[in-house]
Design an enzyme around this catalytic site. Structure first.
Site, PDB file in Angstrom:
ATOM      1  N   GLY A   1      43.036  33.412  39.521  1.00 48.16           N
ATOM      2  CA  GLY A   1      43.849  33.955  38.429  1.00 48.16           C
ATOM      3  C   GLY A   1      44.222  35.397  38.710  1.00 48.16           C
TER       4      GLY A   1
ATOM      5  N   ARG B   1      46.619  48.676  47.028  1.00 55.28           N
ATOM      6  CA  ARG B   1      47.111  50.006  47.411  1.00 55.28           C
ATOM      7  C   ARG B   1      46.012  50.827  48.084  1.00 55.28           C
ATOM      8  NH1 ARG B   1      47.078  55.143  45.060  1.00 55.28           N
ATOM      9  NH2 ARG B   1      48.982  56.369  45.292  1.00 55.28           N
TER      10      ARG B   1
ATOM     11  N   VAL C   1      43.302  49.757  49.604  1.00 53.44           N
ATOM     12  CA  VAL C   1      42.990  49.200  50.927  1.00 53.44           C
ATOM     13  C   VAL C   1      44.015  49.705  51.942  1.00 53.44           C
ATOM     14  CG1 VAL C   1      42.963  47.068  52.299  1.00 53.44           C
ATOM     15  CG2 VAL C   1      41.773  47.153  50.079  1.00 53.44           C
TER      16      VAL C   1
ATOM     17  N   ARG D   1      45.414  28.955  43.501  1.00 58.32           N
ATOM     18  CA  ARG D   1      44.130  28.290  43.715  1.00 58.32           C
ATOM     19  C   ARG D   1      44.403  27.234  44.786  1.00 58.32           C
ATOM     20  NH1 ARG D   1      43.952  29.461  38.260  1.00 58.32           N
ATOM     21  NH2 ARG D   1      42.130  30.735  37.735  1.00 58.32           N
TER      22      ARG D   1
ATOM     23  N   GLY E   1      37.958  36.102  41.968  1.00 59.02           N
ATOM     24  CA  GLY E   1      36.730  35.791  41.226  1.00 59.02           C
ATOM     25  C   GLY E   1      35.743  34.955  42.037  1.00 59.02           C
ATOM     26  N   ASP E   2      34.904  34.190  41.340  1.00 60.05           N
ATOM     27  CA  ASP E   2      33.860  33.424  42.020  1.00 60.05           C
ATOM     28  C   ASP E   2      34.432  32.373  42.978  1.00 60.05           C
ATOM     29  OD1 ASP E   2      31.547  34.674  41.236  1.00 60.05           O
ATOM     30  OD2 ASP E   2      31.134  33.340  39.549  1.00 60.05           O
TER      31      ASP E   2
ATOM     32  N   THR F   1      38.894  39.484  38.095  1.00 60.17           N
ATOM     33  CA  THR F   1      39.112  38.386  37.147  1.00 60.17           C
ATOM     34  C   THR F   1      38.951  38.936  35.745  1.00 60.17           C
ATOM     35  OG1 THR F   1      38.046  36.475  36.131  1.00 60.17           O
ATOM     36  CG2 THR F   1      36.737  37.687  37.705  1.00 60.17           C
TER      37      THR F   1
ATOM     38  N   ASP G   1      38.057  37.687  33.053  1.00 58.22           N
ATOM     39  CA  ASP G   1      36.966  37.157  32.222  1.00 58.22           C
ATOM     40  C   ASP G   1      35.632  37.887  32.409  1.00 58.22           C
ATOM     41  OD1 ASP G   1      38.583  35.280  31.041  1.00 58.22           O
ATOM     42  OD2 ASP G   1      38.100  33.712  32.490  1.00 58.22           O
TER      43      ASP G   1
ATOM     44  N   ASP H   1      33.386  37.326  34.524  1.00 56.74           N
ATOM     45  CA  ASP H   1      32.389  36.256  34.558  1.00 56.74           C
ATOM     46  C   ASP H   1      31.782  36.075  35.946  1.00 56.74           C
ATOM     47  OD1 ASP H   1      34.644  35.314  35.777  1.00 56.74           O
ATOM     48  OD2 ASP H   1      34.783  33.457  34.636  1.00 56.74           O
TER      49      ASP H   1
ATOM     50  N   ARG I   1      45.931  41.284  12.245  1.00 61.41           N
ATOM     51  CA  ARG I   1      45.194  41.734  11.054  1.00 61.41           C
ATOM     52  C   ARG I   1      46.089  42.447  10.053  1.00 61.41           C
ATOM     53  NH1 ARG I   1      40.864  45.769  12.244  1.00 61.41           N
ATOM     54  NH2 ARG I   1      42.867  46.819  12.346  1.00 61.41           N
TER      55      ARG I   1
ATOM     56  N   ARG J   1      36.099  31.015  28.902  1.00 58.42           N
ATOM     57  CA  ARG J   1      35.522  29.691  28.725  1.00 58.42           C
ATOM     58  C   ARG J   1      34.003  29.734  28.698  1.00 58.42           C
ATOM     59  NH1 ARG J   1      39.365  25.945  28.525  1.00 58.42           N
ATOM     60  NH2 ARG J   1      41.170  26.699  29.646  1.00 58.42           N
TER      61      ARG J   1
ATOM     62  N   GLU K   1      37.741  30.900  23.863  1.00 57.55           N
ATOM     63  CA  GLU K   1      38.322  29.563  24.014  1.00 57.55           C
ATOM     64  C   GLU K   1      37.272  28.501  24.337  1.00 57.55           C
ATOM     65  OE1 GLU K   1      41.033  29.180  27.348  1.00 57.55           O
ATOM     66  OE2 GLU K   1      39.903  30.629  28.511  1.00 57.55           O
TER      67      GLU K   1
END
Lengths: 324, 324, 324, 324
Positions: free
Chosen positions: D14, D24, D26, D75, D105-106, D128, D130, D132, D157, D174, D226
């Site tokens: 993602g 940049r 790097v 992916r 990510g992972d 990522t 998240d 996570d 609100r 998730r 979510e």
């Protein structure tokens, strides 16, 4: 927990986004423990005159997204004198309060140290956009100020690129260059001048721009902390020495205000809740702080003696290497 | 439609958000008619040196949200001389181009009027954040600049309220006070000083603040267009005469840049598409304009003689009444 | 001016950014004429129950930058019945009020027409993000909603481009496609589906995407007004027919809220001040409107019969041509 | 430093704001050491097909403020198979590259672990939204996503308060509730449902709202990750059980995109520079990470086994106490 019935809360010194979240968290946490909260208006000055506002959960429910501080703030000269601090302590005690939560910077911390001699338990929360407190890696308002500065510099660079100019942008930070370092890095500045590092070497700045210009680029961005040098003079010098049209922008007070960033709201909330946690444990005269990105607390006097080096020299070097 | 095969487009004068949308719309509309578009870099200066970039639909597809102008811009002194305009016209003709779309303010319009004598058909699109062109109620960049100024003043007011201060904010607009009027109104300024109205009556400003202060309020916000007076001096004067702590903020170049507002993207798109519509109808030497919020066009010379009074005195009065 | 001493103001229907500026301008303008203003809470429902809040200049001084409406709002079923309107009128008269300023959309206007039969003078101000009132080219909240939608679609497109996907974004607008047209244009949508134009021709949408894909592009952006079709279904269909991974985003309620744009604050201010101008001239039962970008007013009943065609078909066509 | 002449960089999984700053950094750091950088397009898929773009300092100078990733992402199912990883490694080696910087990510980390068996040295940078990943307290994109979610909930609100409604807002996450916790806290949510804590106790949610309603408040805000439950169902349930009008908003893809916050630009810059530092020291197969808010690095396989508990239970409890 001792039998605390009522506490007071105030904000002092320069206003900083996130102070409202800290106030809200103090009120929510205290009310959940059955403790009443009194808001003191206009910092230590309002403590002397006992200008107050009641603070219920409903009063603070929706203040997280508001800039500034709902309790107003000031720098109090009177509070530097013992007679006024005695009056302030008397005001509190007469109203059944012997605990104060004070949100602000090093000046606020010094006021708290003096004030505890009057027998008031003071818990401090670090709030100042400059992130210039030795006791805490993070101070409320910094993240919002950096984002505001970054977005402003982004806009200035749009115009600078369109015209092929050198822009010199002055950001806040008299003694500490955190805002300059972060906003300069974030906005892809070509040079960042920090008060901690600056040794007056104007030639190295203008030489770099000349080299840059020789390489064919006509747009250049210098971010300078206000403590370093006069930005107007710097822009003039650059134009004289390099021949590139140079313009100065002083960001000024826009850096203080605005809706707080998520981080300032979150850290304000955590710090406020943690302050009440300290009270619950009957601990006294502490300052809430962030160390290694976790909540800790210090004795007030110890706190003043600490030096902040969270962004250690290695990381400084890494990031500065990117602006050369 | 005459047999137009290739046209050129440039941006000139001060950069303004929305110019990129106009460029995009010119390219999309022209390509849909089978016309090739050449981008001229750095305004009329780039026309003289024939610095160009090809502009396909893919090159401009996603530029609506970018600040500044992808074609760069300049104020060209050389273009004021006929010999350089002849060279520019020659460049175009040698490359099979006899039509130019020029996006900018009154200076750009004057350049276009001179340039059409060299036999080039010039279509102008009004782009300048100051909204100071007589021919068009709206000029690209104004809406973005006003929103930027308003958000900045919002932030300054947060801090001003927290501290109980008078803030003097200088916004752009040497001859026209539109940015000051709109951003001052939007940000709830207590006083708005416009170049069109200002007659040097400093006493009325300071008297109002004194009255205000007597009524118990300690926060005051003055928005002043740069053409009116020195903002720094004004702040000093206010502090001296009223005793209220006063601080000055000069918004400066942040007003020029930034991602364009939806209106500047929409009007830039409409104006760019309309410019190609004019070409399609084989009309020449026109400036696209907004009148009564609709697209119209004028002869270049007629355009320069027009006066903008879209926000008539009645509406001015209405709005100014709210800041007293 | 007749001898008006006290007026009431309310907001009704869907909330819209800019309503607070209109409230503020009504209060400022009325107070400057010595007229007292009473705020009615929760729209016509609050009128029936006479839920009120006093509105002084201090109460509204700094509300221009707040989203929503400080007076709250509702859609009142009771107000559709004469008995409740009689009660509401009685409430007002018993409190010395025979003039009401009502801010809202067509439902609010219809309520006002019914209500004037009870002898109350009602002045309406158009406020609804959808810009779906026939009487006024502009309605408060539209500009903010379009900017919010545009910025959201900008973000979605970032991700869409990074992944090479088709994004289908649903924006508000059941009967009028203004938000879709403006935000789609501003965010460089490849296709914009408007309720006014949509005839169920899904094939033309998927064929265009297929062609697009054949040309080598794998990112595609469709903006669809909620009144057109089910966005989820549309995304599925696109994925099936074209083989391009398609994702749907429904922007929803974020379009209603948020700090108002400068335009909504300015137009809210002008409309509110103009409403009091109408009262000053002893005119009755009028709706404030924008025509040719100027302030005008209509009789309430006439207003309901008008059709909005400010963005005439020529301009529609121009802009839609850019999304093909 | 070994004799590294050329390295490759890619983004995978993602997209996340801040990836561009890492790219940049790097490029800047590598170029300053005389190392050439090749950009791989579309993640591991582009490595298999060797879709590349050269990356000079000029190519990346002004990308810090861009959302998404300039290198695109995907992916890759093919990369799960050894034959494709062999092809990818061959591509690199044939082009004189044996070092890859992979940002993601992972999933990206797992791909890197597999890929190093082909003899390529892979340095990972955590990106990522998240947050996570077990190996790093911070992952690029989180701060921007939280700010986007917070600003969106602020808007929702506004409307929710104006109408007196319950709003249920679904945010991303998730398995990890960081975005929900932070944005919920920042936006003053009344309840925050996290996947780590949720045990299906719907009654406690609806009971709290009922109590709340009995206390006289009609506005309520629930933020739900979510991964917890269907937000639409939850809103229906609340309306049924409590009688309060309830509306659902799913924030969706707006959380992925947008101009990166200052923090994501700064941490992206630091992480990118640090990755090159690792190469300089001839260390291999490492992942850059944040621990105690400082830069550290781990062996790739060790990294996958780590658990992130930077926001320990004490701080969780503190903050959750504020939303009750």
């Amino acid at each position: 927990m001792e039998n605390i019935r009522k506490i007071a809360v105030l904000t002092s010194g320069g206003d900083a986004p996130g102070m409202n979240s800290a106030i809200r968290a103090v009120v929510f946490s205290a009310c959940n423990l059955g403790i009443e909260v009194v808001g003191i208006l206009r910092g230590y000055d309002g403590l002397i005159d006992f200008e107050t506002a009641p603070l219920s959960m409903d009063d603070v429910r929706n203040i997280n997204n508001r800039g500034g501080t709902i309790l107003f703030t000031s720098r109090s000269d009177r509070f530097l004198k013992k007679e006024y601090r005695e009056k302030a302590a008397l005001n509190l005690r007469e109203n059944g309060i012997d605990t104060l939560v004070a949100i602000g910077g090093d000046g606020t911390l010094r006021g708290a140290i003096d004030f505890k001699e009057e027998g008031i338990n003071v818990i401090c929360i670090p709030g100042t956009i400059d992130r210039d407190m030795g006791c805490s890696e993070y101070t409320l308002g910094f993240d919002t100020a950096v984002n505001t500065a970054t977005e402003a510099i982004d806009k200035i660079r749009d115009s600078s690129i369109s015209h092929g100019r050198c822009s010199v942008v002055e950001v806040m930070g008299r003694k500490k260059g955190y805002i300059a370092l972060w906003s300069g890095m974030a906005a892809s500045a070509d040079a960042i001048l920090l008060p901690e590092k600056w040794q007056g070497d104007f030639d190295s700045v203008t030489d770099a721009i000349k080299k840059h210009h020789t390489d064919g680029r006509d747009c250049y961005l210098v971010v300078v902390a206000e403590g370093v040098t006069d930005a107007e003079e710097l822009a003039k010098l650059i134009q004289e020495k390099t021949g590139i049209e140079s313009r100065v922008s002083v960001l000024g007070y826009i850096q203080r205000g605005g809706q707080p960033s998520a981080k300032d709201r979150m850290y304000g909330s955590l710090m406020g809740a943690y302050a009440v946690e300290i009270l619950k444990e009957s601990r006294k005269n502490r300052v809430v702080a962030i160390k290694n990105d976790l909540l800790v607390d210090y004795d007030l006097e110890e706190a003043l003696s600490l030096k902040n080096n969270s962004l250690d020299s290695f990381q400084y070097q890494l990031s500065l290497r990117l602006s050369e």
